[in-house]
Design a protein around this motif. Structure first.
Motif, mmCIF file in Angstrom:
data_model
loop_
_atom_site.group_PDB
_atom_site.id
_atom_site.type_symbol
_atom_site.label_atom_id
_atom_site.label_comp_id
_atom_site.label_asym_id
_atom_site.label_seq_id
_atom_site.Cartn_x
_atom_site.Cartn_y
_atom_site.Cartn_z
ATOM 1 N N CYS A 1 0.800 -1.226 0.000
ATOM 2 C CA CYS A 1 0.000 0.000 0.000
ATOM 3 C C CYS A 1 0.834 1.277 0.000
ATOM 4 O O CYS A 1 1.350 1.696 -1.015
ATOM 5 N N TYR A 2 0.995 1.915 1.149
ATOM 6 C CA TYR A 2 1.640 3.225 1.253
ATOM 7 C C TYR A 2 3.076 3.199 0.723
ATOM 8 O O TYR A 2 3.570 4.210 0.221
ATOM 9 N N GLU A 3 3.723 2.046 0.827
ATOM 10 C CA GLU A 3 5.117 1.932 0.373
ATOM 11 C C GLU A 3 5.253 2.160 -1.126
ATOM 12 O O GLU A 3 6.356 2.439 -1.612
ATOM 13 N N GLN A 4 4.163 2.053 -1.846
ATOM 14 C CA GLN A 4 4.202 2.287 -3.290
ATOM 15 C C GLN A 4 4.215 3.771 -3.628
ATOM 16 O O GLN A 4 4.481 4.141 -4.773
ATOM 17 N N LEU A 5 3.929 4.628 -2.653
ATOM 18 C CA LEU A 5 3.839 6.069 -2.899
ATOM 19 C C LEU A 5 5.115 6.815 -2.560
ATOM 20 O O LEU A 5 5.272 7.972 -2.951
ATOM 21 N N VAL A 6 6.010 6.178 -1.807
ATOM 22 C CA VAL A 6 7.259 6.827 -1.415
ATOM 23 C C VAL A 6 8.423 6.122 -2.099
ATOM 24 O O VAL A 6 8.288 5.017 -2.614
ATOM 25 N N VAL A 7 9.577 6.755 -2.068
ATOM 26 C CA VAL A 7 10.693 6.324 -2.914
ATOM 27 C C VAL A 7 11.586 5.282 -2.260
ATOM 28 O O VAL A 7 11.980 4.301 -2.891
ATOM 29 N N TRP A 8 11.928 5.487 -1.000
ATOM 30 C CA TRP A 8 13.003 4.692 -0.417
ATOM 31 C C TRP A 8 12.729 3.197 -0.260
ATOM 32 O O TRP A 8 13.667 2.399 -0.391
ATOM 33 N N PRO A 9 11.496 2.722 0.007
ATOM 34 C CA PRO A 9 11.340 1.263 0.138
ATOM 35 C C PRO A 9 11.712 0.507 -1.135
ATOM 36 O O PRO A 9 12.401 -0.519 -1.079
ATOM 37 N N VAL A 10 11.265 0.988 -2.284
ATOM 38 C CA VAL A 10 11.565 0.255 -3.516
ATOM 39 C C VAL A 10 13.044 0.341 -3.864
ATOM 40 O O VAL A 10 13.649 -0.627 -4.328
ATOM 41 N N LEU A 11 13.668 1.494 -3.627
ATOM 42 C CA LEU A 11 15.094 1.605 -3.929
ATOM 43 C C LEU A 11 15.911 0.717 -2.997
ATOM 44 O O LEU A 11 16.895 0.095 -3.426
ATOM 45 N N GLN A 12 15.526 0.633 -1.733
ATOM 46 C CA GLN A 12 16.224 -0.264 -0.820
ATOM 47 C C GLN A 12 16.106 -1.709 -1.297
ATOM 48 O O GLN A 12 17.079 -2.474 -1.264
ATOM 49 N N SER A 13 14.913 -2.086 -1.751
ATOM 50 C CA SER A 13 14.720 -3.445 -2.253
ATOM 51 C C SER A 13 15.549 -3.700 -3.504
ATOM 52 O O SER A 13 16.134 -4.776 -3.676
ATOM 53 N N MET A 14 15.621 -2.713 -4.393
ATOM 54 C CA MET A 14 16.355 -2.904 -5.640
ATOM 55 C C MET A 14 17.862 -3.054 -5.423
ATOM 56 O O MET A 14 18.557 -3.629 -6.255
ATOM 57 N N LEU A 15 18.366 -2.547 -4.305
ATOM 58 C CA LEU A 15 19.780 -2.742 -3.984
ATOM 59 C C LEU A 15 20.124 -4.221 -3.841
ATOM 60 O O LEU A 15 21.283 -4.619 -3.998
ATOM 61 N N HIS A 16 19.104 -5.050 -3.554
ATOM 62 C CA HIS A 16 19.308 -6.485 -3.367
ATOM 63 C C HIS A 16 18.952 -7.293 -4.617
ATOM 64 O O HIS A 16 18.936 -8.525 -4.555
ATOM 65 N N ASP A 17 18.643 -6.614 -5.707
ATOM 66 C CA ASP A 17 18.366 -7.254 -6.998
ATOM 67 C C ASP A 17 17.367 -8.416 -6.903
ATOM 68 O O ASP A 17 17.701 -9.565 -7.196
ATOM 69 N N PRO A 18 16.126 -8.131 -6.502
ATOM 70 C CA PRO A 18 15.115 -9.196 -6.394
ATOM 71 C C PRO A 18 14.701 -9.693 -7.776
ATOM 72 O O PRO A 18 14.992 -9.073 -8.804
ATOM 73 N N ASP A 19 13.984 -10.812 -7.788
ATOM 74 C CA ASP A 19 13.523 -11.393 -9.050
ATOM 75 C C ASP A 19 12.245 -10.731 -9.546
ATOM 76 O O ASP A 19 11.981 -10.729 -10.751
ATOM 77 N N LEU A 20 11.425 -10.206 -8.646
ATOM 78 C CA LEU A 20 10.171 -9.583 -9.034
ATOM 79 C C LEU A 20 9.689 -8.660 -7.933
ATOM 80 O O LEU A 20 10.198 -8.674 -6.807
ATOM 81 N N ILE A 21 8.690 -7.829 -8.267
ATOM 82 C CA ILE A 21 8.067 -6.924 -7.312
ATOM 83 C C ILE A 21 6.635 -7.405 -7.070
ATOM 84 O O ILE A 21 5.907 -7.717 -8.019
ATOM 85 N N VAL A 22 6.233 -7.458 -5.806
ATOM 86 C CA VAL A 22 4.862 -7.803 -5.443
ATOM 87 C C VAL A 22 4.264 -6.604 -4.714
ATOM 88 O O VAL A 22 4.722 -6.237 -3.625
ATOM 89 N N ALA A 23 3.269 -5.966 -5.322
ATOM 90 C CA ALA A 23 2.641 -4.763 -4.769
ATOM 91 C C ALA A 23 1.181 -5.054 -4.465
ATOM 92 O O ALA A 23 0.415 -5.399 -5.370
ATOM 93 N N VAL A 24 0.799 -4.920 -3.190
ATOM 94 C CA VAL A 24 -0.571 -5.205 -2.783
ATOM 95 C C VAL A 24 -1.130 -4.006 -2.024
ATOM 96 O O VAL A 24 -0.385 -3.176 -1.489
ATOM 97 N N GLY A 25 -2.450 -3.920 -1.971
ATOM 98 C CA GLY A 25 -3.085 -2.821 -1.247
ATOM 99 C C GLY A 25 -4.531 -3.142 -0.935
ATOM 100 O O GLY A 25 -5.154 -3.999 -1.581
#
Length: 387
Positions: free
Chosen positions: A328-352
Protein backbone atom coordinates in the motif's frame (compact mmCIF):
# COMPACT_ATOMS: atom_id res chain seq x y z
CA UNK A 1 11.97 47.50 -14.00
CA UNK A 2 8.30 47.02 -13.26
CA UNK A 3 7.77 44.16 -10.88
CA UNK A 4 5.70 41.29 -12.26
CA UNK A 5 3.03 40.91 -9.59
CA UNK A 6 1.33 38.11 -11.50
CA UNK A 7 4.43 35.90 -11.68
CA UNK A 8 3.86 34.06 -8.35
CA UNK A 9 0.24 33.41 -9.29
CA UNK A 10 1.20 32.02 -12.68
CA UNK A 11 3.85 29.76 -11.16
CA UNK A 12 1.39 28.59 -8.51
CA UNK A 13 -1.27 27.70 -11.09
CA UNK A 14 1.30 25.94 -13.27
CA UNK A 15 2.51 23.89 -10.28
CA UNK A 16 -1.06 22.81 -9.55
CA UNK A 17 -1.47 21.68 -13.15
CA UNK A 18 1.83 19.78 -13.00
CA UNK A 19 0.84 17.99 -9.80
CA UNK A 20 -2.67 17.19 -10.99
CA UNK A 21 -1.65 15.90 -14.42
CA UNK A 22 1.57 14.12 -13.47
CA UNK A 23 -0.14 12.27 -10.62
CA UNK A 24 -3.41 11.47 -12.35
CA UNK A 25 -2.86 7.72 -12.20
CA UNK A 26 -1.78 7.33 -15.84
CA UNK A 27 1.78 6.06 -15.84
CA UNK A 28 2.74 7.72 -19.15
CA UNK A 29 1.78 11.12 -17.73
CA UNK A 30 4.24 10.88 -14.82
CA UNK A 31 6.90 12.96 -16.66
CA UNK A 32 4.62 16.00 -16.45
CA UNK A 33 5.85 16.16 -12.83
CA UNK A 34 9.23 17.26 -14.24
CA UNK A 35 7.72 20.72 -14.62
CA UNK A 36 8.02 21.14 -10.85
CA UNK A 37 11.80 21.74 -10.64
CA UNK A 38 11.55 24.25 -13.51
CA UNK A 39 8.79 26.17 -11.72
CA UNK A 40 10.65 25.98 -8.41
CA UNK A 41 13.75 27.47 -9.98
CA UNK A 42 11.75 30.25 -11.67
CA UNK A 43 10.50 31.57 -8.33
CA UNK A 44 12.18 34.84 -7.40
CA UNK A 45 11.72 34.63 -3.65
CA UNK A 46 11.74 31.95 -0.97
CA UNK A 47 8.04 32.49 -0.35
CA UNK A 48 7.42 32.06 -4.07
CA UNK A 49 9.30 28.74 -4.00
CA UNK A 50 7.19 27.65 -1.01
CA UNK A 51 4.02 28.57 -2.92
CA UNK A 52 5.11 26.53 -5.95
CA UNK A 53 5.99 23.55 -3.73
CA UNK A 54 2.65 23.74 -1.93
CA UNK A 55 0.69 23.95 -5.18
CA UNK A 56 2.46 20.93 -6.66
CA UNK A 57 2.30 18.70 -3.56
CA UNK A 58 -1.26 19.55 -2.57
CA UNK A 59 -2.47 18.95 -6.14
CA UNK A 60 -0.61 15.63 -6.38
CA UNK A 61 -2.12 14.44 -3.07
CA UNK A 62 -5.55 15.98 -3.67
CA UNK A 63 -7.40 12.70 -3.02
CA UNK A 64 -6.22 12.45 0.59
CA UNK A 65 -9.01 14.49 2.30
CA UNK A 66 -11.79 12.48 0.67
CA UNK A 67 -10.03 9.18 1.36
CA UNK A 68 -9.50 9.99 5.03
CA UNK A 69 -13.12 11.08 5.39
CA UNK A 70 -14.26 7.75 3.95
CA UNK A 71 -11.85 5.73 6.11
CA UNK A 72 -12.96 7.36 9.35
CA UNK A 73 -16.61 7.88 8.27
CA UNK A 74 -16.25 11.54 9.18
CA UNK A 75 -16.42 14.94 7.51
CA UNK A 76 -13.58 16.44 5.48
CA UNK A 77 -11.89 18.38 8.31
CA UNK A 78 -9.61 15.56 9.61
CA UNK A 79 -8.59 14.80 6.05
CA UNK A 80 -7.88 18.43 5.27
CA UNK A 81 -5.75 18.74 8.41
CA UNK A 82 -3.74 15.62 7.53
CA UNK A 83 -3.39 16.87 3.94
CA UNK A 84 -1.87 20.14 5.09
CA UNK A 85 0.36 18.51 7.71
CA UNK A 86 1.70 15.99 5.18
CA UNK A 87 2.66 18.79 2.81
CA UNK A 88 4.64 20.62 5.48
CA UNK A 89 7.89 18.64 5.13
CA UNK A 90 7.91 18.81 1.32
CA UNK A 91 7.23 22.55 1.31
CA UNK A 92 9.69 23.28 4.12
CA UNK A 93 12.57 21.41 2.48
CA UNK A 94 12.09 23.07 -0.89
CA UNK A 95 11.57 26.52 0.64
CA UNK A 96 14.66 26.35 2.86
CA UNK A 97 16.88 25.03 0.05
CA UNK A 98 15.69 27.49 -2.59
CA UNK A 99 18.43 29.92 -3.57
CA UNK A 100 19.03 32.81 -5.95
CA UNK A 101 22.55 31.55 -6.64
CA UNK A 102 22.54 30.00 -10.11
CA UNK A 103 25.84 28.21 -9.55
CA UNK A 104 24.71 26.31 -6.46
CA UNK A 105 21.04 25.88 -7.34
CA UNK A 106 21.45 22.39 -8.91
CA UNK A 107 23.21 21.14 -5.77
CA UNK A 108 20.51 22.65 -3.59
CA UNK A 109 17.82 20.91 -5.63
CA UNK A 110 19.75 17.62 -5.48
CA UNK A 111 19.84 17.91 -1.69
CA UNK A 112 16.09 18.69 -1.61
CA UNK A 113 15.37 15.67 -3.82
CA UNK A 114 17.49 13.41 -1.61
CA UNK A 115 15.92 14.67 1.63
CA UNK A 116 12.37 14.18 0.37
CA UNK A 117 13.21 10.68 -0.87
CA UNK A 118 14.69 9.36 2.39
CA UNK A 119 13.46 9.28 6.00
CA UNK A 120 12.61 11.28 7.97
CA UNK A 121 11.30 13.76 5.37
CA UNK A 122 10.80 10.93 2.88
CA UNK A 123 8.20 9.36 5.17
CA UNK A 124 5.74 11.72 3.47
CA UNK A 125 7.76 12.02 0.26
CA UNK A 126 4.88 11.36 -2.12
CA UNK A 127 4.81 12.58 -5.71
CA UNK A 128 8.58 12.56 -6.04
CA UNK A 129 9.59 13.59 -9.60
CA UNK A 130 12.33 10.94 -9.68
CA UNK A 131 9.55 8.31 -10.05
CA UNK A 132 9.38 9.38 -13.70
CA UNK A 133 12.66 7.52 -14.32
CA UNK A 134 10.75 4.35 -15.19
CA UNK A 135 8.89 6.11 -18.01
CA UNK A 136 11.87 8.07 -19.36
CA UNK A 137 14.46 5.28 -19.16
CA UNK A 138 12.72 1.88 -18.93
CA UNK A 139 15.18 -0.93 -18.34
CA UNK A 140 18.09 1.37 -17.53
CA UNK A 141 18.05 0.48 -13.82
CA UNK A 142 20.37 2.54 -11.64
CA UNK A 143 21.76 4.32 -14.70
CA UNK A 144 18.23 5.48 -15.50
CA UNK A 145 17.83 6.76 -11.96
CA UNK A 146 21.14 8.62 -12.29
CA UNK A 147 20.13 10.07 -15.67
CA UNK A 148 16.81 11.27 -14.27
CA UNK A 149 18.52 12.84 -11.27
CA UNK A 150 20.96 14.62 -13.59
CA UNK A 151 18.00 15.80 -15.68
CA UNK A 152 16.24 17.17 -12.60
CA UNK A 153 19.37 19.13 -11.71
CA UNK A 154 19.61 20.42 -15.27
CA UNK A 155 16.01 21.65 -15.15
CA UNK A 156 16.90 24.21 -12.46
CA UNK A 157 19.68 25.81 -14.52
CA UNK A 158 19.63 28.31 -17.37
CA UNK A 159 19.99 25.33 -19.71
CA UNK A 160 16.57 24.03 -18.72
CA UNK A 161 14.94 24.43 -22.18
CA UNK A 162 17.57 22.16 -23.76
CA UNK A 163 17.31 19.67 -20.90
CA UNK A 164 13.52 19.69 -21.15
CA UNK A 165 13.65 19.02 -24.90
CA UNK A 166 16.04 16.10 -24.36
CA UNK A 167 13.88 14.56 -21.62
CA UNK A 168 10.76 15.04 -23.74
CA UNK A 169 12.48 13.13 -26.53
CA UNK A 170 13.15 10.18 -24.20
CA UNK A 171 9.55 10.41 -22.98
CA UNK A 172 8.06 10.27 -26.47
CA UNK A 173 10.42 7.47 -27.53
CA UNK A 174 9.42 5.42 -24.49
CA UNK A 175 5.68 6.12 -24.94
CA UNK A 176 5.78 5.01 -28.57
CA UNK A 177 7.11 1.58 -27.57
CA UNK A 178 5.49 1.24 -24.14
CA UNK A 179 4.43 -2.11 -22.74
CA UNK A 180 3.40 -2.91 -19.18
CA UNK A 181 5.72 -5.03 -17.00
CA UNK A 182 5.51 -8.78 -17.47
CA UNK A 183 3.70 -11.01 -15.01
CA UNK A 184 6.28 -13.46 -13.60
CA UNK A 185 5.90 -17.06 -14.69
CA UNK A 186 3.89 -19.10 -12.22
CA UNK A 187 2.39 -16.07 -10.42
CA UNK A 188 -1.10 -14.60 -10.47
CA UNK A 189 -2.33 -11.45 -8.73
CA UNK A 190 -6.00 -11.34 -7.73
CA UNK A 191 -8.00 -8.14 -7.39
CA UNK A 192 -10.98 -8.23 -5.02
CA UNK A 193 -14.03 -6.03 -4.62
CA UNK A 194 -14.98 -6.71 -1.02
CA UNK A 195 -14.95 -3.14 0.25
CA UNK A 196 -14.33 -2.41 3.92
CA UNK A 197 -15.25 -5.95 4.98
CA UNK A 198 -11.91 -7.35 3.80
CA UNK A 199 -9.76 -7.92 6.84
CA UNK A 200 -12.65 -7.12 9.21
CA UNK A 201 -14.92 -10.07 8.49
CA UNK A 202 -13.12 -12.87 10.35
CA UNK A 203 -15.79 -15.53 9.75
CA UNK A 204 -14.96 -19.02 8.57
CA UNK A 205 -17.24 -18.42 5.59
CA UNK A 206 -15.19 -15.41 4.48
CA UNK A 207 -12.00 -17.49 4.54
CA UNK A 208 -13.73 -20.28 2.61
CA UNK A 209 -14.84 -17.74 0.02
CA UNK A 210 -11.26 -16.49 -0.35
CA UNK A 211 -9.95 -20.05 -0.65
CA UNK A 212 -12.51 -20.75 -3.40
CA UNK A 213 -11.44 -17.54 -5.16
CA UNK A 214 -7.79 -18.62 -5.02
CA UNK A 215 -8.55 -22.01 -6.53
CA UNK A 216 -10.77 -20.49 -9.22
CA UNK A 217 -8.21 -17.84 -10.18
CA UNK A 218 -5.26 -20.22 -10.32
CA UNK A 219 -5.21 -21.62 -13.84
CA UNK A 220 -2.94 -24.46 -14.85
CA UNK A 221 0.71 -23.53 -14.40
CA UNK A 222 0.13 -20.96 -11.65
CA UNK A 223 2.03 -21.88 -8.49
CA UNK A 224 1.65 -18.70 -6.41
CA UNK A 225 -1.43 -16.49 -6.01
CA UNK A 226 -1.17 -13.02 -4.46
CA UNK A 227 -4.09 -11.58 -2.48
CA UNK A 228 -4.47 -7.96 -1.30
CA UNK A 229 -3.35 -6.32 1.91
CA UNK A 230 -5.34 -7.48 4.97
CA UNK A 231 -6.99 -10.32 3.02
CA UNK A 232 -6.40 -12.87 5.81
CA UNK A 233 -7.38 -10.51 8.63
CA UNK A 234 -5.66 -11.26 11.94
CA UNK A 235 -3.17 -14.09 11.48
CA UNK A 236 -3.72 -16.75 14.14
CA UNK A 237 -2.93 -20.47 14.45
CA UNK A 238 -6.59 -21.21 13.73
CA UNK A 239 -6.54 -19.26 10.48
CA UNK A 240 -3.27 -20.93 9.52
CA UNK A 241 -4.68 -24.42 10.08
CA UNK A 242 -7.79 -23.58 8.03
CA UNK A 243 -5.75 -22.44 5.03
CA UNK A 244 -3.16 -25.21 5.25
CA UNK A 245 -5.90 -27.85 5.32
CA UNK A 246 -7.72 -26.22 2.39
CA UNK A 247 -4.57 -26.20 0.26
CA UNK A 248 -3.83 -29.88 0.82
CA UNK A 249 -3.56 -31.87 -2.43
CA UNK A 250 -2.75 -28.69 -4.35
CA UNK A 251 0.54 -27.17 -5.47
CA UNK A 252 -0.72 -23.64 -4.82
CA UNK A 253 1.06 -21.20 -2.53
CA UNK A 254 -0.70 -18.03 -1.41
CA UNK A 255 0.96 -14.72 -0.61
CA UNK A 256 -1.57 -12.52 1.16
CA UNK A 257 -1.79 -9.56 3.50
CA UNK A 258 -2.64 -10.01 7.18
CA UNK A 259 -2.15 -8.44 10.59
CA UNK A 260 -0.06 -9.96 13.38
CA UNK A 261 -1.16 -8.64 16.79
CA UNK A 262 0.64 -8.69 20.15
CA UNK A 263 0.38 -6.84 23.45
CA UNK A 264 2.27 -3.77 22.22
CA UNK A 265 0.67 -3.24 18.83
CA UNK A 266 0.61 -4.94 15.47
CA UNK A 267 2.55 -5.60 12.29
CA UNK A 268 1.08 -5.24 8.82
CA UNK A 269 2.49 -8.32 7.10
CA UNK A 270 2.50 -10.57 4.08
CA UNK A 271 1.90 -14.24 4.81
CA UNK A 272 3.08 -17.15 2.66
CA UNK A 273 0.87 -20.21 3.14
CA UNK A 274 0.70 -23.55 1.35
CA UNK A 275 -0.06 -27.18 2.12
CA UNK A 276 3.24 -27.30 3.99
CA UNK A 277 2.35 -24.52 6.45
CA UNK A 278 2.26 -20.78 6.83
CA UNK A 279 4.84 -18.15 7.80
CA UNK A 280 5.33 -14.42 7.93
CA UNK A 281 7.00 -13.47 4.69
CA UNK A 282 7.36 -9.72 5.19
CA UNK A 283 6.73 -7.03 7.80
CA UNK A 284 5.75 -3.64 6.40
CA UNK A 285 8.55 -1.09 6.53
CA UNK A 286 6.36 2.01 6.29
CA UNK A 287 2.72 1.83 7.43
CA UNK A 288 0.50 4.83 6.69
CA UNK A 289 1.59 7.70 8.97
CA UNK A 290 -1.15 8.96 11.24
CA UNK A 291 -3.77 6.28 10.73
CA UNK A 292 -1.48 3.25 11.27
CA UNK A 293 1.98 4.40 12.31
CA UNK A 294 1.62 6.55 15.43
CA UNK A 295 5.04 6.80 17.11
CA UNK A 296 3.79 9.34 19.65
CA UNK A 297 1.74 6.62 21.36
CA UNK A 298 4.90 5.24 22.98
CA UNK A 299 5.45 8.58 24.70
CA UNK A 300 2.17 8.14 26.55
CA UNK A 301 2.61 4.44 27.24
CA UNK A 302 -0.31 3.40 25.05
CA UNK A 303 -0.38 0.48 22.63
CA UNK A 304 -2.30 -0.34 19.46
CA UNK A 305 0.00 1.23 16.91
CA UNK A 306 1.44 -0.34 13.80
CA UNK A 307 5.19 -0.87 13.91
CA UNK A 308 7.42 0.49 11.17
CA UNK A 309 10.34 -1.79 10.25
CA UNK A 310 12.03 1.01 8.31
CA UNK A 311 15.01 -0.72 6.72
CA UNK A 312 14.30 -4.35 7.61
CA UNK A 313 13.43 -7.21 5.22
CA UNK A 314 13.85 -5.36 1.87
CA UNK A 315 13.48 -8.68 0.06
CA UNK A 316 11.76 -11.94 0.97
CA UNK A 317 12.00 -15.52 -0.29
CA UNK A 318 8.83 -16.95 -1.81
CA UNK A 319 9.55 -20.42 -3.12
CA UNK A 320 12.63 -20.16 -5.31
CA UNK A 321 12.08 -16.43 -6.01
CA UNK A 322 13.35 -13.37 -4.18
CA UNK A 323 10.59 -10.76 -4.11
CA UNK A 324 10.50 -7.03 -3.36
CA UNK A 325 7.28 -6.59 -1.35
CA UNK A 326 5.47 -3.24 -1.33
CA UNK A 327 2.34 -2.89 0.80
CA UNK A 328 0.00 0.00 0.00
CA UNK A 329 1.64 3.23 1.25
CA UNK A 330 5.12 1.93 0.37
CA UNK A 331 4.20 2.29 -3.29
CA UNK A 332 3.84 6.07 -2.90
CA UNK A 333 7.26 6.83 -1.42
CA UNK A 334 10.69 6.32 -2.91
CA UNK A 335 13.00 4.69 -0.42
CA UNK A 336 11.34 1.26 0.14
CA UNK A 337 11.57 0.25 -3.52
CA UNK A 338 15.09 1.61 -3.93
CA UNK A 339 16.22 -0.26 -0.82
CA UNK A 340 14.72 -3.44 -2.25
CA UNK A 341 16.35 -2.90 -5.64
CA UNK A 342 19.78 -2.74 -3.98
CA UNK A 343 19.31 -6.48 -3.37
CA UNK A 344 18.37 -7.25 -7.00
CA UNK A 345 15.11 -9.20 -6.39
CA UNK A 346 13.52 -11.39 -9.05
CA UNK A 347 10.17 -9.58 -9.03
CA UNK A 348 8.07 -6.92 -7.31
CA UNK A 349 4.86 -7.80 -5.44
CA UNK A 350 2.64 -4.76 -4.77
CA UNK A 351 -0.57 -5.20 -2.78
CA UNK A 352 -3.09 -2.82 -1.25
CA UNK A 353 -6.47 -2.56 0.42
CA UNK A 354 -7.94 0.60 -1.05
CA UNK A 355 -11.66 0.32 -0.30
CA UNK A 356 -11.49 3.76 1.33
CA UNK A 357 -10.13 5.36 -1.87
CA UNK A 358 -13.38 4.94 -3.81
CA UNK A 359 -14.00 7.96 -6.00
CA UNK A 360 -10.33 9.01 -5.89
CA UNK A 361 -7.23 8.30 -7.99
CA UNK A 362 -5.15 6.88 -5.12
CA UNK A 363 -5.11 3.25 -6.28
CA UNK A 364 -4.43 4.32 -9.87
CA UNK A 365 -1.46 6.38 -8.63
CA UNK A 366 -0.18 3.44 -6.58
CA UNK A 367 -0.39 1.19 -9.61
CA UNK A 368 1.30 3.76 -11.87
CA UNK A 369 4.13 4.20 -9.39
CA UNK A 370 4.67 0.45 -9.04
CA UNK A 371 4.62 0.03 -12.81
CA UNK A 372 7.16 2.83 -13.26
CA UNK A 373 9.63 1.30 -10.81
CA UNK A 374 9.17 -2.18 -12.29
CA UNK A 375 9.84 -0.79 -15.78
CA UNK A 376 12.94 1.11 -14.65
CA UNK A 377 14.56 -2.00 -13.19
CA UNK A 378 13.06 -4.42 -15.76
CA UNK A 379 11.38 -6.51 -13.06
CA UNK A 380 8.21 -8.58 -13.44
CA UNK A 381 5.34 -7.16 -11.41
CA UNK A 382 2.47 -8.74 -9.48
CA UNK A 383 -0.39 -6.44 -8.45
CA UNK A 384 -3.26 -7.23 -6.11
CA UNK A 385 -5.73 -4.65 -4.74
CA UNK A 386 -9.05 -4.66 -2.96
CA UNK A 387 -11.61 -1.96 -3.71
Amino acid sequence: MRRDYLRPSRLFIASILAGTTGWSGHVLLLPVALAFPVLWSRARTRSGAALVSAGYFLAASRSLPQGVATFYASDLWPGLLLWLCASASFVAVHAVLWTKGLGVRPLHYLLAAALTALPPFGITGWAHPVTTAGVLFPGWGWWGLLATTAGLMGLVTRMWPAVAIALTGFWLWSAADWTDPNLPEGWQGVDLQMGSSLGRDASIQRHRDLIATVKDRAPRGVETVALPESALGIWTPTVERLWVKALQRTDISVVAGAVRVDAEGYDNVLIAVSAGGGRILYRERMPVPGSMWQPWRSLFGTSGRARAHFFANPVAAAGDRRIAPLICYEQLVVWPVLQSMLHDPDLIVAVGNGWWTKGTSIIAIQRASAVAWAKLFAKPLVLSFNT
